[in-house]
Design a protein around this motif. Sequence first.
Motif, PDB file in Angstrom:
ATOM      1  N   LEU A 195     -40.992 -27.276 -43.147  1.00  0.00           N
ATOM      2  CA  LEU A 195     -40.715 -28.488 -43.255  1.00  0.00           C
ATOM      3  C   LEU A 195     -40.620 -28.651 -41.346  1.00  0.00           C
ATOM      4  O   LEU A 195     -41.274 -29.122 -40.394  1.00  0.00           O
ATOM      5  CB  LEU A 195     -39.168 -28.820 -43.605  1.00  0.00           C
ATOM      6  N   ASN A 196     -39.782 -27.849 -40.640  1.00  0.00           N
ATOM      7  CA  ASN A 196     -40.218 -27.236 -39.056  1.00  0.00           C
ATOM      8  C   ASN A 196     -41.470 -27.993 -38.671  1.00  0.00           C
ATOM      9  O   ASN A 196     -41.329 -28.108 -37.432  1.00  0.00           O
ATOM     10  CB  ASN A 196     -39.591 -26.385 -38.681  1.00  0.00           C
ATOM     11  N   MET A 197     -42.040 -26.736 -39.163  1.00  0.00           N
ATOM     12  CA  MET A 197     -43.689 -26.935 -38.632  1.00  0.00           C
ATOM     13  C   MET A 197     -44.183 -28.294 -38.702  1.00  0.00           C
ATOM     14  O   MET A 197     -44.737 -28.475 -37.671  1.00  0.00           O
ATOM     15  CB  MET A 197     -44.546 -26.013 -39.482  1.00  0.00           C
ATOM     16  N   VAL A 198     -43.970 -28.908 -39.918  1.00  0.00           N
ATOM     17  CA  VAL A 198     -44.700 -30.225 -39.977  1.00  0.00           C
ATOM     18  C   VAL A 198     -44.425 -30.911 -39.143  1.00  0.00           C
ATOM     19  O   VAL A 198     -45.025 -31.764 -38.111  1.00  0.00           O
ATOM     20  CB  VAL A 198     -45.024 -30.469 -41.053  1.00  0.00           C
ATOM     21  N   ALA A 205     -48.303 -33.183 -47.044  1.00  0.00           N
ATOM     22  CA  ALA A 205     -47.231 -33.053 -47.970  1.00  0.00           C
ATOM     23  C   ALA A 205     -47.818 -31.882 -49.044  1.00  0.00           C
ATOM     24  O   ALA A 205     -48.386 -32.283 -50.176  1.00  0.00           O
ATOM     25  CB  ALA A 205     -46.380 -33.812 -48.695  1.00  0.00           C
ATOM     26  N   THR A 206     -48.050 -30.649 -48.915  1.00  0.00           N
ATOM     27  CA  THR A 206     -48.807 -29.836 -49.678  1.00  0.00           C
ATOM     28  C   THR A 206     -47.571 -29.187 -50.638  1.00  0.00           C
ATOM     29  O   THR A 206     -46.874 -29.453 -51.078  1.00  0.00           O
ATOM     30  CB  THR A 206     -49.329 -28.566 -48.939  1.00  0.00           C
ATOM     31  N   THR A 207     -48.468 -29.299 -51.856  1.00  0.00           N
ATOM     32  CA  THR A 207     -48.371 -28.538 -53.214  1.00  0.00           C
ATOM     33  C   THR A 207     -47.168 -27.458 -53.469  1.00  0.00           C
ATOM     34  O   THR A 207     -46.399 -26.931 -54.161  1.00  0.00           O
ATOM     35  CB  THR A 207     -49.368 -28.296 -53.797  1.00  0.00           C
ATOM     36  N   ARG A 229     -40.761 -37.299 -45.045  1.00  0.00           N
ATOM     37  CA  ARG A 229     -39.397 -37.373 -44.572  1.00  0.00           C
ATOM     38  C   ARG A 229     -39.551 -36.779 -42.695  1.00  0.00           C
ATOM     39  O   ARG A 229     -39.103 -36.616 -41.641  1.00  0.00           O
ATOM     40  CB  ARG A 229     -37.861 -36.869 -44.715  1.00  0.00           C
ATOM     41  N   ALA A 230     -40.534 -35.272 -42.431  1.00  0.00           N
ATOM     42  CA  ALA A 230     -40.659 -35.186 -41.817  1.00  0.00           C
ATOM     43  C   ALA A 230     -42.003 -34.651 -40.959  1.00  0.00           C
ATOM     44  O   ALA A 230     -42.069 -34.586 -40.387  1.00  0.00           O
ATOM     45  CB  ALA A 230     -40.826 -33.566 -42.035  1.00  0.00           C
ATOM     46  N   GLY A 231     -42.572 -35.988 -41.564  1.00  0.00           N
ATOM     47  CA  GLY A 231     -43.549 -36.180 -40.669  1.00  0.00           C
ATOM     48  C   GLY A 231     -44.934 -36.414 -41.276  1.00  0.00           C
ATOM     49  O   GLY A 231     -45.630 -36.452 -40.630  1.00  0.00           O
ATOM     50  N   ALA A 232     -44.888 -35.754 -42.921  1.00  0.00           N
ATOM     51  CA  ALA A 232     -46.645 -35.830 -43.709  1.00  0.00           C
ATOM     52  C   ALA A 232     -46.505 -37.090 -43.811  1.00  0.00           C
ATOM     53  O   ALA A 232     -45.541 -38.102 -43.797  1.00  0.00           O
ATOM     54  CB  ALA A 232     -46.075 -34.879 -44.579  1.00  0.00           C
TER      55      ALA A 232
END
Length: 361
Positions: A260-263, A277-279, A294-297
């Motif tokens: 999530l932080n990477m995204v 947003a990956t599987t 919610r984290a930018g995807a």
Amino acid sequence: MKTSEDWLNINSFDAQTLEAMLKLRGEEANALHTAARECTQQFLGQHVFLRGLIELNNACRKDCLYCGIRKSNDDIKRYIISDEEVLAATEFALENGLGSLVIQGGELNSEAWTSRITSLLEKINHLTGASLGITLSLGEQNAETYQSWLDAGAHRYLLRFETSDPKLYASIHPDNDLHRYDERFAKIELLRNIGFQTGTGVMIGLPGQSYKSLVNDLITMQTIDIDMCGMGPYIEHHNTPLAKIDDQWLSIKERFDVSLNMVAALRLMMKDINIAATTAMETIDEDGRIKAFRAGANVVMPNITPSAYLDSYLLYDNKAGADNHRDKALSIILQDIALAGCEAGLGLPGHPLHFFRKQND
Ligand code: SAH
């Protein structure tokens, strides 16, 4: 503690800041994610673009040490989906407002295979009046093949570099000419030069990886100026060599948090690219996709592979949605998009803005 305002006001991210971002947890991480969502909203609006994912084949000439469909796994039924089945899935995409398709599969490179893909692309575009965006993710191919697929109507190509660390790359692949770090990057460069909207990505939480290595992954994505990114946690597949070594860097839960932080970090670095947003994120956390939005995807890929094949495309264990028919897969995703406070980009191809900005510059 940095607030989301603070994050939004930073314009360039050095390695030290990026490392600190990846290590955030709890409230501090929430502030980062909120900033990334806000940034997505500002630059790209509130749409999440939908790509109908067709897992075309699980036969593969490669033997990546982490992957469940690697050549040496003799415990799976190999399949290739027929053109008719792909076209039926395409009709589902059209009828349900999925603005594009992703055709992904194991890496094959015979002439019969590559020309079959060309003809399949022509059939899809004939059926749809070329109205859908088409992404391919079929591994490393030569320039002529990539060119003929682009000419036949594909727009985008996904080829993850998996890790920017050459030593780590070597440790998760067999040591032979089919699996070379330099070659992987050369292919990504080739795709860009040929004119594909080019996507890449990495796995997060590999044995032997580190925060510094992930920071370098982010910087590399910016340096090679990608248009799209799909990245997610590394998850063990029981029948692979990598799952058998007893050397975890991060727990499964931490891999999710760092993903999530990477995204979020990538979103703040590259504001107008498409990020999926990956599987794999959904596999670790039941609200994985919602949290990723919610984290930018801003992209998601409902799986529209014919049901009969769903349990044969298992890159890792416990894959989310592996028993969902396409209607169910899509309805869950539409619900997730709404729960995240975003809007489904129904009927929109969702080309990455970054690609066109670059061309205009
Ligand atoms: N043959 C194509 C598609 C590969 S599958 C290609 O080479 O690009 C797509 C992605 O799944 C891979 O690039 C890899 O990053 C990811 N993947 C494979 N095994 C995985 C695992 N065990 N855990 C998490 N992701 C995995």
